[in-house]
Design a protein around this motif. Sequence first.
Motif, PDB file in Angstrom:
ATOM      1  N   ASN A   1      -1.213   8.980   4.090  1.00 51.94           N
ATOM      2  CA  ASN A   1      -1.671   8.515   2.779  1.00 51.94           C
ATOM      3  C   ASN A   1      -3.132   8.854   2.544  1.00 51.94           C
ATOM      4  O   ASN A   1      -3.530   9.214   1.440  1.00 51.94           O
ATOM      5  CB  ASN A   1      -1.467   6.994   2.674  1.00 51.94           C
ATOM      6  CG  ASN A   1       0.000   6.615   2.626  1.00 51.94           C
ATOM      7  OD1 ASN A   1       0.862   7.460   2.397  1.00 51.94           O
ATOM      8  ND2 ASN A   1       0.281   5.357   2.865  1.00 51.94           N
TER       9      ASN A   1
ATOM     10  N   THR B   1       1.168   4.279  -3.003  1.00 50.04           N
ATOM     11  CA  THR B   1       0.846   5.666  -2.681  1.00 50.04           C
ATOM     12  C   THR B   1       2.002   6.599  -2.971  1.00 50.04           C
ATOM     13  O   THR B   1       1.829   7.805  -3.004  1.00 50.04           O
ATOM     14  CB  THR B   1       0.453   5.756  -1.198  1.00 50.04           C
ATOM     15  OG1 THR B   1      -0.462   4.705  -0.901  1.00 50.04           O
ATOM     16  CG2 THR B   1      -0.249   7.063  -0.885  1.00 50.04           C
TER      17      THR B   1
ATOM     18  N   GLU C   1       0.834  -1.211   0.000  1.00 44.73           N
ATOM     19  CA  GLU C   1       0.000   0.000   0.000  1.00 44.73           C
ATOM     20  C   GLU C   1       0.862   1.252   0.000  1.00 44.73           C
ATOM     21  O   GLU C   1       0.563   2.238  -0.688  1.00 44.73           O
ATOM     22  CB  GLU C   1      -0.917  -0.028   1.224  1.00 44.73           C
ATOM     23  CG  GLU C   1      -2.057   0.976   1.194  1.00 44.73           C
ATOM     24  CD  GLU C   1      -1.671   2.336   1.707  1.00 44.73           C
ATOM     25  OE1 GLU C   1      -2.400   3.303   1.443  1.00 44.73           O
ATOM     26  OE2 GLU C   1      -0.621   2.443   2.387  1.00 44.73           O
TER      27      GLU C   1
ATOM     28  N   LYS D   1      -4.852   4.851  -6.974  1.00 36.06           N
ATOM     29  CA  LYS D   1      -5.171   5.130  -5.584  1.00 36.06           C
ATOM     30  C   LYS D   1      -6.197   6.229  -5.414  1.00 36.06           C
ATOM     31  O   LYS D   1      -6.752   6.381  -4.342  1.00 36.06           O
ATOM     32  CB  LYS D   1      -3.898   5.511  -4.833  1.00 36.06           C
ATOM     33  CG  LYS D   1      -2.910   4.392  -4.698  1.00 36.06           C
ATOM     34  CD  LYS D   1      -3.428   3.273  -3.829  1.00 36.06           C
ATOM     35  CE  LYS D   1      -3.581   3.734  -2.404  1.00 36.06           C
ATOM     36  NZ  LYS D   1      -4.063   2.668  -1.511  1.00 36.06           N
TER      37      LYS D   1
ATOM     38  N   LEU E   1      -0.394   5.637   7.255  1.00 35.14           N
ATOM     39  CA  LEU E   1      -1.698   5.466   6.607  1.00 35.14           C
ATOM     40  C   LEU E   1      -2.538   6.731   6.706  1.00 35.14           C
ATOM     41  O   LEU E   1      -3.278   7.067   5.771  1.00 35.14           O
ATOM     42  CB  LEU E   1      -2.436   4.289   7.244  1.00 35.14           C
ATOM     43  CG  LEU E   1      -1.874   2.903   6.924  1.00 35.14           C
ATOM     44  CD1 LEU E   1      -2.531   1.847   7.807  1.00 35.14           C
ATOM     45  CD2 LEU E   1      -2.085   2.561   5.458  1.00 35.14           C
TER      46      LEU E   1
ATOM     47  N   GLY F   1      -9.392   2.588  -4.004  1.00 27.70           N
ATOM     48  CA  GLY F   1      -8.133   2.866  -3.314  1.00 27.70           C
ATOM     49  C   GLY F   1      -8.350   3.536  -1.975  1.00 27.70           C
ATOM     50  O   GLY F   1      -7.690   3.205  -0.984  1.00 27.70           O
TER      51      GLY F   1
ATOM     52  N   LEU G   1      -9.657   0.973   0.470  1.00 26.66           N
ATOM     53  CA  LEU G   1      -8.595   0.068   0.900  1.00 26.66           C
ATOM     54  C   LEU G   1      -7.727   0.706   1.975  1.00 26.66           C
ATOM     55  O   LEU G   1      -7.385   0.067   2.981  1.00 26.66           O
ATOM     56  CB  LEU G   1      -7.738  -0.325  -0.303  1.00 26.66           C
ATOM     57  CG  LEU G   1      -6.543  -1.233  -0.005  1.00 26.66           C
ATOM     58  CD1 LEU G   1      -6.998  -2.562   0.563  1.00 26.66           C
ATOM     59  CD2 LEU G   1      -5.707  -1.452  -1.264  1.00 26.66           C
ATOM     60  N   THR G   2      -7.380   1.973   1.786  1.00 24.35           N
ATOM     61  CA  THR G   2      -6.571   2.660   2.789  1.00 24.35           C
ATOM     62  C   THR G   2      -7.322   2.797   4.105  1.00 24.35           C
ATOM     63  O   THR G   2      -6.747   2.607   5.185  1.00 24.35           O
ATOM     64  CB  THR G   2      -6.168   4.045   2.270  1.00 24.35           C
ATOM     65  OG1 THR G   2      -5.451   3.907   1.038  1.00 24.35           O
ATOM     66  CG2 THR G   2      -5.284   4.772   3.272  1.00 24.35           C
TER      67      THR G   2
END
Length: 278
Positions: free
Chosen positions: A238, A106, A102, A118, A235, A123, A126-127
């Motif tokens: 991101n 990114t 991941e 993403k 995360l 995307g 998922l994050t």
Amino acid sequence: MEENMDESQSQKGCKECCERCVGSLPWASLIATILLYMGVALFCGCGHEALSGTVTILQNYFEVIRAPGETLDVFTIIDILKYIIYGLAAGFFVFGVLLLVEGFFTTGAIRDLYGEFKITACGRCLTAFLMFLAYLFFLVWLGVTAFTSLPVFMYFNVWSMCKNISLVEGANLCLDLRQFGAVTISEERKVCTGSEKFFKMCESNELDLTFHLFVCALAGAGAAVIAMVHFLMALAANWGYLKDASRMQKYEDIKSKEEQELHDIHSTRSKERLNAYT
């Protein structure tokens, strides 16, 4: 002269390639992954051997016997903990790979290479899902760290008694397994400071090694907690990037659509003027 120019261009190309490779690495996720693997490996390896040492101490010095059949005793609980350690090692290996992948997708250079994957809703979902898992596993490792501190505390007390035999020689202190819930109330499994078993246990390598293995396992669990915090920060960053990139993409789409409309209007008027002139 041409050779020098070729060498300078080659060096410049190698430098740009190196800068691109370094810039494409998700350093935050990479550091967190290495820290997670180190912590999990330390916890699982040392924890497994410490549990095996605990079995040896219980059998040799406290004379605890494994219950026949499928009775839930201290040895069965230790076997269950070993299987939990196997599951943690396998599960967090996969989880670390997912978070590292991941992070790669990114990164700016990888995003430019593979397109704007993403920025899609998939995307972002998922994050968000990985953020939820990272927070959940952060709480799990906090619990594991607290649970691992219990045997460290118990072994530290026994280890301190062995290191200060001259001070506790006159006192009649006993280590009763019933106080720790290792055996039932009806069973009397204890070792007192003046007994021969106590001196043998203190002189053996099992106690010292098992205590320090539990300390290393506690350090590994703490490293895993820190790694989870690093993953959460990466995360969250991101997620902020994806949110801004999604808004920027919408803005670019609207801007492109307006420019296309203006171009169509201008083309239509130009045609109308040309027709009127002719």
